[in-house]
Design an enzyme around this catalytic site. Structure first.
Site, PDB file in Angstrom:
ATOM      1  N   LYS A 183      -4.171  27.931  21.387  1.00  0.00           N
ATOM      2  CA  LYS A 183      -3.377  27.432  22.518  1.00  0.00           C
ATOM      3  C   LYS A 183      -2.701  26.141  22.065  1.00  0.00           C
ATOM      4  O   LYS A 183      -3.157  25.044  22.371  1.00  0.00           O
ATOM      5  CB  LYS A 183      -4.287  27.212  23.737  1.00  0.00           C
ATOM      6  CG  LYS A 183      -3.591  27.524  25.062  1.00  0.00           C
ATOM      7  CD  LYS A 183      -4.583  27.610  26.198  1.00  0.00           C
ATOM      8  CE  LYS A 183      -3.904  27.738  27.527  1.00  0.00           C
ATOM      9  NZ  LYS A 183      -3.431  29.108  27.839  1.00  0.00           N
ATOM     10  N   GLU A 219       1.101  40.674  24.286  1.00  0.00           N
ATOM     11  CA  GLU A 219       0.830  39.887  25.496  1.00  0.00           C
ATOM     12  C   GLU A 219       2.033  39.914  26.418  1.00  0.00           C
ATOM     13  O   GLU A 219       3.132  40.297  26.018  1.00  0.00           O
ATOM     14  CB  GLU A 219       0.565  38.426  25.121  1.00  0.00           C
ATOM     15  CG  GLU A 219      -0.814  38.176  24.619  1.00  0.00           C
ATOM     16  CD  GLU A 219      -1.182  36.699  24.758  1.00  0.00           C
ATOM     17  OE1 GLU A 219      -1.666  36.299  25.824  1.00  0.00           O
ATOM     18  OE2 GLU A 219      -0.988  35.966  23.782  1.00  0.00           O
TER      19      GLU A 219
HETATM   20  C1  LIG Z   1      -3.666  30.367  28.386  1.00  0.00           C
HETATM   21  C2  LIG Z   1      -3.127  31.686  27.974  1.00  0.00           C
HETATM   22  C3  LIG Z   1      -3.617  32.911  28.437  1.00  0.00           C
HETATM   23  C4  LIG Z   1      -4.643  32.981  29.531  1.00  0.00           C
HETATM   24  O1  LIG Z   1      -5.874  32.465  29.169  1.00  0.00           O
HETATM   25  P1  LIG Z   1      -6.919  32.077  30.309  1.00  0.00           P
HETATM   26  O2  LIG Z   1      -8.050  31.497  29.558  1.00  0.00           O
HETATM   27  O3  LIG Z   1      -7.285  33.334  31.002  1.00  0.00           O
HETATM   28  O4  LIG Z   1      -6.229  31.126  31.215  1.00  0.00           O
HETATM   29  C5  LIG Z   1      -3.116  34.083  27.919  1.00  0.00           C
HETATM   30  N1  LIG Z   1      -2.146  34.081  26.991  1.00  0.00           N
HETATM   31  C6  LIG Z   1      -1.608  32.930  26.538  1.00  0.00           C
HETATM   32  C7  LIG Z   1      -0.543  33.004  25.515  1.00  0.00           C
HETATM   33  C8  LIG Z   1      -2.091  31.709  27.022  1.00  0.00           C
HETATM   34  O5  LIG Z   1      -1.556  30.585  26.586  1.00  0.00           O
END
Ligand SMILES: *Cc1c(COP(=O)(O)O)cnc(C)c1O
Length: 338
Positions: A183, A219
């Site tokens: 992230k 995604e």
């Molecule tokens: C934050 C995020 C998610 C979702 O993750 P959670 O932990 O469920 O909030 C999914 N895909 C991406 C690219 C993200 O940045």
């Protein structure tokens, strides 16, 4: 503060009373520092701003019927931030300290945790970044951890709803051996153009296929994907997907509801066979998908003819939200009550 309209909050920034900072210098993390300023000083050569040495997290706290505040799976966010630090050669922020900071910032801003009835929540945003000065491309020697909170409304203003998504092969989110699983800010800067294009065309977000073969679902926007068929919860397995804590939780709940769970490659054509489909993440929990239009192939996969979410998506959504707000028992130790 007195002017907050709890029932009409959006997903935006609202000033709260306090935030937290912590500095890594001379090989050590300092104490958590509380501030009432929305600003901080940063070195003009900090690695975060010119090389993007940065990672962030997003989690939520919820006020229950009993008035108590519940934080959902913060240990998972603490761990994921450590993984992102590893992926960008940052110094890891200790997990215990992360959780201490989250509890502290919520207590300091308790009056900003929306009331149960509003279905709103307190969004918590931790950020870790290289604050030390470097000019060459290398990791910083100094780091900063910051944490702020802001009240946010429920994702679905008019209740749980489906929206359309778009597949476009013109854009990749991340490379197979790249940074998609972390992230880190750069991934989101890289996704803005694709997201804007999808929004401008009337879609809620863009669907990414695997960057190498363009054959498999990766995604959707900044959320994981799942499809439902034959009493099975199916979600893509890929090294370029960000491991969603919501998805991880939904897989556990689906199993408990007697469903099979499969985490595997999901070819685009398989979309044809799903009875329900959804995007999942902290912001919306589940964002049920009305249809996915394949822009390049001029095809459309429809999951909801009447625009209503499917029964299994709804059941999973209610269950997870129930645990978060304390309406359902927390059988997995996911919730920290403060
Ligand atoms: C934050 C995020 C998610 C979702 O993750 P959670 O932990 O469920 O909030 C999914 N895909 C991406 C690219 C993200 O940045």
């Amino acid at each position: 503060m007195e002017n907050i309209d709890w029932n009409n909050l959006s997903f935006g920034y609202i000033k709260t009373d306090y935030n937290i900072r912590c500095y890594y210098k001379n090989g050590l993390w300092g104490d958590l520092e509380v501030s009432d300023s929305e600003y901080f000083n940063m070195h003009i050569a900090a690695t975060a701003i010119h090389y993007g040495q940065e990672s962030f997290e997003g989690l939520k706290a919820f006020r229950g019927k009993d008035g108590k505040i519940r934080i959902f799976r913060m240990d998972e966010n603490a761990q994921r931030m450590q993984d992102s630090a590893e992926g960008t050669l940052m110094v890891q922020f200790p997990k215990e300290k992360f959780m201490e900071a989250v509890v502290k910032v919520i207590k300091l801003n308790e009056k900003f945790v929306p009331p149960y009835e509003s279905k709103a929540s307190l969004y918590i945003r931790p950020v870790l970044f290289g604050s030390g000065a470097e000019v060459g491309v290398k990791p910083a020697k100094e780091y900063m951890f910051i944490l702020f909170v802001t009240p946010v409304g429920p994702y679905f203003k008019g209740g749980f709803q489906t929206t359309p998504f778009l597949i476009m092969r013109e854009f990749d989110r991340s490379a197979p051996l790249g940074m998609g699983k972390y992230k880190v800010g750069g991934n989101y800067a890289a996704s803005l153009i694709a997201g804007k294009k999808a929004h401008d065309m009337g879609y809620s977000n863009i669907f990414y296929l695997d960057a190498k073969e363009k054959k498999y679902i990766d995604e959707c926007g900044a959320a994981n994907f799942f499809g439902i068929k034959n009493n099975t919860y199916i979600t893509p397995k890929s090294a370029s997907i960000l491991p969603s804590i919501t998805n991880k939780s939904l897989m556990v709940l689906a199993k408990e509801m007697g469903m099979k769970v499969e985490q595997r490659l999901v070819p685009v054509e398989e979309l044809e066979t799903f009875e329900e489909a959804g995007a999942c993440g902290t912001a919306a929990v589940i964002s049920p998908i009305q249809r996915i239009d394949d822009y390049d192939e001029k095809k459309s996969y429809v999951f909801s003819k009447d625009g209503k979410p499917g029964p299994i998506s709804k059941k999973l959504y209610d269950k997870l939200c129930g645990i978060q707000y304390g309406d359902e028992p927390d059988n997995h130790g996911w919730v920290t009550v403060i």
